[in-house]
Design an enzyme around this catalytic site. Structure first.
Site, PDB file in Angstrom:
ATOM      1  N   ASP A   1      23.451  15.111  57.546  1.00 27.77           N
ATOM      2  CA  ASP A   1      23.814  15.855  58.026  1.00 27.77           C
ATOM      3  C   ASP A   1      24.517  16.993  57.130  1.00 27.77           C
ATOM      4  O   ASP A   1      24.999  17.319  57.727  1.00 27.77           O
ATOM      5  CB  ASP A   1      24.319  16.042  59.890  1.00 27.77           C
ATOM      6  CG  ASP A   1      24.297  17.044  60.296  1.00 27.77           C
ATOM      7  OD1 ASP A   1      23.447  18.695  60.066  1.00 27.77           O
ATOM      8  OD2 ASP A   1      24.765  17.179  61.357  1.00 27.77           O
ATOM      9  N   SER A   2      23.877  17.244  56.014  1.00 25.08           N
ATOM     10  CA  SER A   2      24.715  18.184  55.441  1.00 25.08           C
ATOM     11  C   SER A   2      24.042  19.652  55.217  1.00 25.08           C
ATOM     12  O   SER A   2      23.727  20.273  55.904  1.00 25.08           O
ATOM     13  CB  SER A   2      24.040  17.881  53.762  1.00 25.08           C
ATOM     14  OG  SER A   2      22.779  17.639  53.887  1.00 25.08           O
TER      15      SER A   2
END
Lengths: 386, 282
Positions: free
Chosen positions: B156-157
């Site tokens: 979940d960048s």
């Protein structure tokens, strides 16, 4: 020619007693007036203040409130704007040479307009091509400028078409053209000639491809006089306005004035700390010099007006700075009355490229800046440490 | 004139939010963060001028990055979340009762604390769950050193320009593969390919070298402007993308919770890529 003290003169000795010497006094009213005068002289042009000329929080705040935009060149200048909550959509990044980290931190700040002038620089934007809009900086060598900025930066006009082709192949959008005629350009003709040439390129581009340009950045170079006389900036700008009026409506004109806005806004007060008589000529040693606020005499080729607070019969004298270096001489040939140690020397027009380029040579601290008239609407002459 | 937030992701266009109230704003040496209220999208969080999440549309993003790999796998026991400081991803993973443990690696504890306080609907108390092992570390560093292995890794960048940059590099993906159980799945946030084709192009380049099966699946998230968002998919098990609708329906109904975007038909359909995306990664 006799140079008089600025009209809204302060009680110099009182300020020095209170804040010490040497001292730089930033007059925010002068700053506002310079911005307003230039804006009125170039009514359709968005002005991006060149922070480099006087990187100072109070200056940023005052100009931001006036509606001024900002021209950034480094990460430090980005930080100055962030700290003063200037929205990124009022900024452009104009340094033609950038590290990748400069591009990234500028994008993270939110500024998405950059300037390029060569193919190596263009390649740096391949990674960011979806996010940015670039201005191509062209060079127009100007023999009338005090500082020629078309030597170190700018692509020569004949290479522009190939450059624009290359950018298009890389998928990078060139949204306009910029130039800088050099600082202290005394002739409007150099601006007019450069605008004409840029418009030819923009027009050719519009006719030959499907990606029209929309911005023309006419740089800075708006002059001020250091000899106490005034330049009618409105008259200077009229021919520029006349050519702007002929441009297509989709072309937005922007400019990057620095000196014109900041130059007259700061005054230096310095004290005589030593005197000598050498071969019959009086020498006065000040507590500020060319390594400090007067650094513009070296880097910026400026000669500031010098006023002695003490009046009297004058002699040709030498005015020197406080460091041990023999280059630290402000003037070798200046008419001054017989000064005593502690006497004050006032130098107006010391806002641009003065404290900005000051050093701490000899471990002497940079001259302190105080601001007056920070709040325009207040009756009192507010003095605030900056 | 109302206060406005103008996203600065692109030079040539962008989205604008009116700000009803600012709940939190902080500028550090690393980043500028703001959480404000917008009448259409609820609470909105932006990082360095770019929208990260909003209360109104976060469910699409979080459901698609969790339920797709978990239900495709069918027997997930442990999950690793890289990033996800707002807790939305964690909330969705925890809805699967069959999952025994979740490790979540967030680089900055302050982000978690701030989101619990100012974006409470994202985590909905998820940080209290005793199946959670919250690790404060650089995600790239964690995957390099972890001895634990995982069935699903969710990346979940943030945007590649910024602190999330290392999460878009080859070495990071190789290390993810190394701490994946046999038949494990890695999914990644991969940007909006219409606007940022290089992001899917890069992931395609890395994943095709690392995994026996790799692809993307898509979903439109309104505040990630520019059409579908792409999610990267990497695994050594080629059957996961061939699972029947019936199997998915059975797994989803055993999971026993309601969703707002995900359903088994969307699950299968989301792997159908628009031709321009196929052309980008070709």
């Amino acid at each position: 020619m006799e140079i008089s003290l600025p009209a809204n003169s302060y009680d110099w000795s009182n300020l020095v007693n209170q804040y010490g010497s040497p001292l730089l006094i930033l007059d925010c009213n002068t700053l506002r007036n310079q911005y307003r005068r230039l804006k009125e002289s170039l009514p359709t042009v968005d002005l991006y203040f060149a922070i480099k000329s006087l990187p100072n929080e109070t200056v940023i705040n005052v100009l931001h409130k006036e509606g001024c935009h900002f021209d950034i060149a480094t990460q430090g200048e980005v930080l100055l704007l962030e700290n003063n909550r200037v929205p990124a959509n009022k900024t452009i990044h104009t340094h033609p040479i950038k590290r990748d980290s400069d591009i990234r931190s500028t994008l993270r700040f939110g500024c998405t307009t950059f300037v390029v002038d060569n193919e190596f620089e263009l390649d740096k934007f391949v990674r960011y091509k979806e996010r940015v809009g670039l201005l191509l900086r062209l060079s127009f060598p100007n023999p009338n400028a005090v500082v020629n900025l078309s030597k170190k930066f700018g692509l020569s006009v004949e290479h522009a078409p190939a450059f624009i082709n290359r950018a298009e192949k890389l998928g990078i959008h060139i949204k306009g053209i910029s130039f800088h005629v050099g600082s202290q350009s005394k002739l409007y003709q150099s601006h007019v000639d450069a605008i004409t040439k840029c418009m030819e390129i923009i027009e050719t581009n519009r006719k030959t491809r499907d990606v029209p340009m929309s911005i023309l950045d006419i740089g800075g170079g708006f002059p001020i006089n250091y000899d106490g006389t005034d330049i009618d900036i409105e008259e200077f700008c009229n021919p520029i306005n006349n050519i702007i009026k002929t441009l297509p409506e989709n072309i937005k004109i922007i400019a990057e004035p620095g000196r014109y806005i900041s130059g007259p806004a700061m005054t230096c007060i310095t004290s005589v700390i030593g005197k000598a008589n050498r071969e019959g000529i009086p020498w006065y040693y000040l507590d500020d010099g060319v390594y400090n606020s007067f650094s513009g005499q070296i880097f910026d080729h400026a000669i500031y007006p010098i006023i002695s607070v003490r009046k009297g019969e004058t002699r040709t004298s030498v005015l020197a700075g406080p460091t041990c270096d023999s280059i630290d001489i402000i003037s070798e040939n200046i008419e001054l009355p017989d000064l005593d140690i502690g006497d004050l020397i006032v130098a107006p027009m010391m806002g641009a490229y003065t404290s900005a380029t000051a050093t701490e040579f000899n471990s002497l601290p940079r001259t302190h800046i105080i601001a007056v008239n920070v709040d325009e609407d207040s009756d009192t002459n507010i003095i605030q440490l900056v | 004139m109302k206060n406005q937030f103008e996203e600065t992701l692109y030079d040539a266009h962008g989205q604008r939010f009116s700000i009803e109230e600012i709940y939190y704003e902080h500028k550090s040496a690393h980043q500028h963060i703001i959480i404000f209220h917008n009448s259409k999208f609820g609470r909105v969080m932006a990082l360095d001028g770019v929208i990260q999440t909003t209360e109104k549309d976060e469910f699409i993003y979080h459901e698609m990055l969790t339920h797709i790999p978990i239900l495709a796998h069918g027997e997930v026991k442990n999950v690793l979340i890289i990033g996800g400081g707002d807790g939305g991803m964690l909330r969705e993973v925890l809805r699967h009762n069959t999952i025994k443990s979740i490790s979540m690696v967030e680089i900055d504890k302050a982000v978690v604390d701030m989101c619990i306080k100012y974006l409470p609907k994202h985590s909905l108390g998820a940080f209290e769950d005793n199946r959670l092992n919250l690790v404060i570390d650089d995600g790239a560093n964690f995957v390099r050193q972890s001895s634990e292995k995982f069935d699903v890794i969710i990346v979940d960048s943030t945007d590649p320009i910024g602190p999330g940059e290392v999460l878009f590099q080859h070495e990071f993906y190789i290390n993810c593969k190394n701490i994946l159980n046999k038949n494990g799945i890695v999914v990644t946030q991969n940007g909006v390919p219409f606007m940022q084709p290089d992001e899917v192009r890069n992931t395609e380049k890395f994943f095709s070298q690392i995994f026996k099966d790799n692809s993307f699946y898509v979903a439109p998230v309104p505040t990630y402007i520019g059409g579908n968002m792409a999610f990267g998919w990497g695994t050594d098990n080629k059957t996961y993308r061939q699972i029947s609708l019936e199997t998915l329906q059975q797994r989803f109904s055993s999971a026993g919770f309601k969703t707002r975007y995900y359903n088994p038909k969307i699950h299968l359909a989301s792997f159908a890529l628009p031709q321009y995306v196929i052309d980008i990664i070709a």
